[in-house]
Write a protein that holds these residues in place. Structure first.
Motif, PDB file in Angstrom:
ATOM      1  N   LYS A  89       0.821  -1.220   0.000  1.00  0.00           N
ATOM      2  CA  LYS A  89       0.000   0.000   0.000  1.00  0.00           C
ATOM      3  C   LYS A  89       0.856   1.273   0.000  1.00  0.00           C
ATOM      4  O   LYS A  89       0.574   2.215  -0.734  1.00  0.00           O
ATOM      5  N   GLU A  90       1.892   1.289   0.841  1.00  0.00           N
ATOM      6  CA  GLU A  90       2.660   2.515   1.037  1.00  0.00           C
ATOM      7  C   GLU A  90       3.784   2.719   0.027  1.00  0.00           C
ATOM      8  O   GLU A  90       4.128   3.857  -0.296  1.00  0.00           O
ATOM      9  N   ARG A  91       4.369   1.640  -0.469  1.00  0.00           N
ATOM     10  CA  ARG A  91       5.558   1.772  -1.320  1.00  0.00           C
ATOM     11  C   ARG A  91       5.301   1.517  -2.800  1.00  0.00           C
ATOM     12  O   ARG A  91       6.064   1.978  -3.641  1.00  0.00           O
ATOM     13  N   ILE A  92       4.242   0.753  -3.117  1.00  0.00           N
ATOM     14  CA  ILE A  92       4.065   0.321  -4.503  1.00  0.00           C
ATOM     15  C   ILE A  92       2.723   0.769  -5.073  1.00  0.00           C
ATOM     16  O   ILE A  92       2.680   1.458  -6.099  1.00  0.00           O
ATOM     17  N   GLU A  93       1.647   0.417  -4.408  1.00  0.00           N
ATOM     18  CA  GLU A  93       0.318   0.689  -4.946  1.00  0.00           C
ATOM     19  C   GLU A  93       0.066   2.177  -5.191  1.00  0.00           C
ATOM     20  O   GLU A  93      -0.637   2.540  -6.142  1.00  0.00           O
ATOM     21  N   VAL A  94       0.644   3.042  -4.378  1.00  0.00           N
ATOM     22  CA  VAL A  94       0.433   4.488  -4.530  1.00  0.00           C
ATOM     23  C   VAL A  94       0.877   4.988  -5.905  1.00  0.00           C
ATOM     24  O   VAL A  94       0.391   6.014  -6.376  1.00  0.00           O
ATOM     25  N   HIS A  95       1.775   4.258  -6.550  1.00  0.00           N
ATOM     26  CA  HIS A  95       2.257   4.634  -7.876  1.00  0.00           C
ATOM     27  C   HIS A  95       1.446   3.985  -8.997  1.00  0.00           C
ATOM     28  O   HIS A  95       1.660   4.314 -10.165  1.00  0.00           O
ATOM     29  N   LEU A  96       0.548   3.053  -8.632  1.00  0.00           N
ATOM     30  CA  LEU A  96      -0.122   2.246  -9.642  1.00  0.00           C
ATOM     31  C   LEU A  96      -1.639   2.399  -9.685  1.00  0.00           C
ATOM     32  O   LEU A  96      -2.217   2.519 -10.759  1.00  0.00           O
ATOM     33  N   ASP A  97      -2.285   2.358  -8.543  1.00  0.00           N
ATOM     34  CA  ASP A  97      -3.746   2.251  -8.522  1.00  0.00           C
ATOM     35  C   ASP A  97      -4.428   3.538  -8.971  1.00  0.00           C
ATOM     36  O   ASP A  97      -4.167   4.614  -8.433  1.00  0.00           O
ATOM     37  N   HIS A  98      -5.305   3.391  -9.960  1.00  0.00           N
ATOM     38  CA  HIS A  98      -6.040   4.515 -10.548  1.00  0.00           C
ATOM     39  C   HIS A  98      -5.087   5.623 -10.996  1.00  0.00           C
ATOM     40  O   HIS A  98      -5.316   6.802 -10.754  1.00  0.00           O
ATOM     41  N   ARG A  99      -4.037   5.209 -11.653  1.00  0.00           N
ATOM     42  CA  ARG A  99      -3.014   6.137 -12.152  1.00  0.00           C
ATOM     43  C   ARG A  99      -2.833   5.947 -13.651  1.00  0.00           C
ATOM     44  O   ARG A  99      -3.181   4.922 -14.222  1.00  0.00           O
ATOM     45  N   TYR A 100      -2.238   6.965 -14.261  1.00  0.00           N
ATOM     46  CA  TYR A 100      -1.773   6.882 -15.647  1.00  0.00           C
ATOM     47  C   TYR A 100      -0.313   6.446 -15.539  1.00  0.00           C
ATOM     48  O   TYR A 100       0.558   7.230 -15.161  1.00  0.00           O
ATOM     49  N   LEU A 101      -0.052   5.186 -15.789  1.00  0.00           N
ATOM     50  CA  LEU A 101       1.246   4.579 -15.495  1.00  0.00           C
ATOM     51  C   LEU A 101       2.398   5.240 -16.246  1.00  0.00           C
ATOM     52  O   LEU A 101       3.516   5.303 -15.733  1.00  0.00           O
ATOM     53  N   ASN A 102       2.142   5.727 -17.450  1.00  0.00           N
ATOM     54  CA  ASN A 102       3.202   6.394 -18.211  1.00  0.00           C
ATOM     55  C   ASN A 102       3.692   7.642 -17.483  1.00  0.00           C
ATOM     56  O   ASN A 102       4.802   8.107 -17.716  1.00  0.00           O
ATOM     57  N   GLU A 103       2.902   8.157 -16.590  1.00  0.00           N
ATOM     58  CA  GLU A 103       3.234   9.377 -15.857  1.00  0.00           C
ATOM     59  C   GLU A 103       3.830   9.089 -14.476  1.00  0.00           C
ATOM     60  O   GLU A 103       4.702   9.815 -14.005  1.00  0.00           O
ATOM     61  N   THR A 104       3.376   8.015 -13.822  1.00  0.00           N
ATOM     62  CA  THR A 104       3.785   7.785 -12.431  1.00  0.00           C
ATOM     63  C   THR A 104       4.968   6.834 -12.275  1.00  0.00           C
ATOM     64  O   THR A 104       5.622   6.851 -11.237  1.00  0.00           O
ATOM     65  N   LEU A 105       5.239   6.012 -13.267  1.00  0.00           N
ATOM     66  CA  LEU A 105       6.387   5.102 -13.187  1.00  0.00           C
ATOM     67  C   LEU A 105       7.616   5.773 -13.788  1.00  0.00           C
ATOM     68  O   LEU A 105       7.497   6.760 -14.514  1.00  0.00           O
ATOM     69  N   PRO A 106       8.800   5.238 -13.516  1.00  0.00           N
ATOM     70  CA  PRO A 106      10.005   5.791 -14.156  1.00  0.00           C
ATOM     71  C   PRO A 106       9.862   5.731 -15.676  1.00  0.00           C
ATOM     72  O   PRO A 106       9.038   4.991 -16.200  1.00  0.00           O
ATOM     73  N   LYS A 107      10.684   6.491 -16.369  1.00  0.00           N
ATOM     74  CA  LYS A 107      10.629   6.490 -17.834  1.00  0.00           C
ATOM     75  C   LYS A 107      10.904   5.083 -18.346  1.00  0.00           C
ATOM     76  O   LYS A 107      11.999   4.557 -18.180  1.00  0.00           O
ATOM     77  N   MET A 108       9.854   4.501 -18.910  1.00  0.00           N
ATOM     78  CA  MET A 108       9.922   3.150 -19.473  1.00  0.00           C
ATOM     79  C   MET A 108       8.683   2.953 -20.312  1.00  0.00           C
ATOM     80  O   MET A 108       7.713   3.697 -20.187  1.00  0.00           O
ATOM     81  N   ASN A 109       8.699   1.970 -21.161  1.00  0.00           N
ATOM     82  CA  ASN A 109       7.477   1.544 -21.805  1.00  0.00           C
ATOM     83  C   ASN A 109       6.727   0.736 -20.759  1.00  0.00           C
ATOM     84  O   ASN A 109       7.299  -0.173 -20.139  1.00  0.00           O
ATOM     85  N   THR A 110       5.476   1.040 -20.514  1.00  0.00           N
ATOM     86  CA  THR A 110       4.735   0.444 -19.395  1.00  0.00           C
ATOM     87  C   THR A 110       4.171  -0.933 -19.765  1.00  0.00           C
ATOM     88  O   THR A 110       2.988  -1.212 -19.594  1.00  0.00           O
ATOM     89  N   THR A 111       5.053  -1.791 -20.240  1.00  0.00           N
ATOM     90  CA  THR A 111       4.699  -3.183 -20.514  1.00  0.00           C
ATOM     91  C   THR A 111       4.658  -3.947 -19.202  1.00  0.00           C
ATOM     92  O   THR A 111       5.301  -3.549 -18.210  1.00  0.00           O
ATOM     93  N   ALA A 112       3.950  -5.051 -19.189  1.00  0.00           N
ATOM     94  CA  ALA A 112       3.941  -5.904 -17.996  1.00  0.00           C
ATOM     95  C   ALA A 112       5.360  -6.370 -17.673  1.00  0.00           C
ATOM     96  O   ALA A 112       5.735  -6.480 -16.503  1.00  0.00           O
ATOM     97  N   GLU A 113       6.160  -6.600 -18.706  1.00  0.00           N
ATOM     98  CA  GLU A 113       7.532  -7.072 -18.511  1.00  0.00           C
ATOM     99  C   GLU A 113       8.394  -6.033 -17.786  1.00  0.00           C
ATOM    100  O   GLU A 113       9.236  -6.387 -16.953  1.00  0.00           O
ATOM    101  N   ASN A 114       8.219  -4.758 -18.113  1.00  0.00           N
ATOM    102  CA  ASN A 114       8.960  -3.702 -17.414  1.00  0.00           C
ATOM    103  C   ASN A 114       8.400  -3.455 -16.025  1.00  0.00           C
ATOM    104  O   ASN A 114       9.145  -3.276 -15.054  1.00  0.00           O
ATOM    105  N   MET A 115       7.092  -3.437 -15.927  1.00  0.00           N
ATOM    106  CA  MET A 115       6.452  -3.138 -14.648  1.00  0.00           C
ATOM    107  C   MET A 115       6.750  -4.187 -13.583  1.00  0.00           C
ATOM    108  O   MET A 115       6.950  -3.866 -12.412  1.00  0.00           O
ATOM    109  N   VAL A 116       6.802  -5.462 -13.970  1.00  0.00           N
ATOM    110  CA  VAL A 116       7.019  -6.520 -12.986  1.00  0.00           C
ATOM    111  C   VAL A 116       8.415  -6.404 -12.360  1.00  0.00           C
ATOM    112  O   VAL A 116       8.593  -6.671 -11.178  1.00  0.00           O
TER     113      VAL A 116
END
Length: 159
Positions: A89-116
């Motif tokens: 909840k505190e370290r991971i989900e805050v960057h993912l849930d109900h978010r636009y992943l291209n904006e909240t994750l580090p610069k990457m293609n937001t594939t499942a392979e990169n995200m995992v």
């Protein structure tokens, strides 16, 4: 009423520590054990340099499975499931849930392979600080009910 014919019985007295079981009996073994917890989150993303439907903005209900291993403590627990939930909840989900992943994750293609791999790194970093005797064994990220990417410890550490 005789409950034995129903295959169950009502416990009349709960087992008491130091009376019915000793504290040194709570730890049954010294083996490494894997514990796992699942979570879901909803998010939107799109893929760059991809010619298919996923180049357009779209969303998923992701499911993630965290697999962590370690040796049980003096009362027989590797890591409290509540601790895993708190880290999620505190370290991971805050960057993912109900978010636009291209904006909240580090610069990457937001594939499942990169995200995992990103999720693996976040969990491993959190465990090093809070539960140093545990380690991430795997992360499985489902993008759909039948499609997932997985990161495993042996791949993360040796490749």
């Amino acid at each position: 009423m005789d409950t034995s014919m129903f295959g169950f019985r009502i416990v009349e007295q709960l087992q008491k520590i130091e009376q019915d079981i000793q504290k040194n009996e709570l730890k049954y073994h010294q083996k490494r054990v894997l514990v796992s917890k699942e979570f879901t989150f909803d998010a939107a993303h799109h893929l760059h340099c991809y010619e298919g439907k996923c180049k357009n903005l779209h969303g998923h209900t992701y499911k993630v499975v965290l697999g962590v291993s370690g040796f049980v403590d003096e009362i027989g627990i590797v890591i409290d499931f509540g601790d895993l939930k708190k880290i999620w909840k505190e370290r991971i989900e805050v960057h993912l849930d109900h978010r636009y992943l291209n904006e909240t994750l580090p610069k990457m293609n937001t594939t499942a392979e990169n995200m995992v791999v990103w999720i693996y790194e976040q969990l491993q970093d959190a465990l090093v600080n809070s539960h140093p005797d545990t380690r991430v064994e795997f992360i499985r990220l489902f993008e759909t009910p039948t499609s997932y990417a997985e990161a495993r410890r042996e791949w993360m550490e040796h490749e």
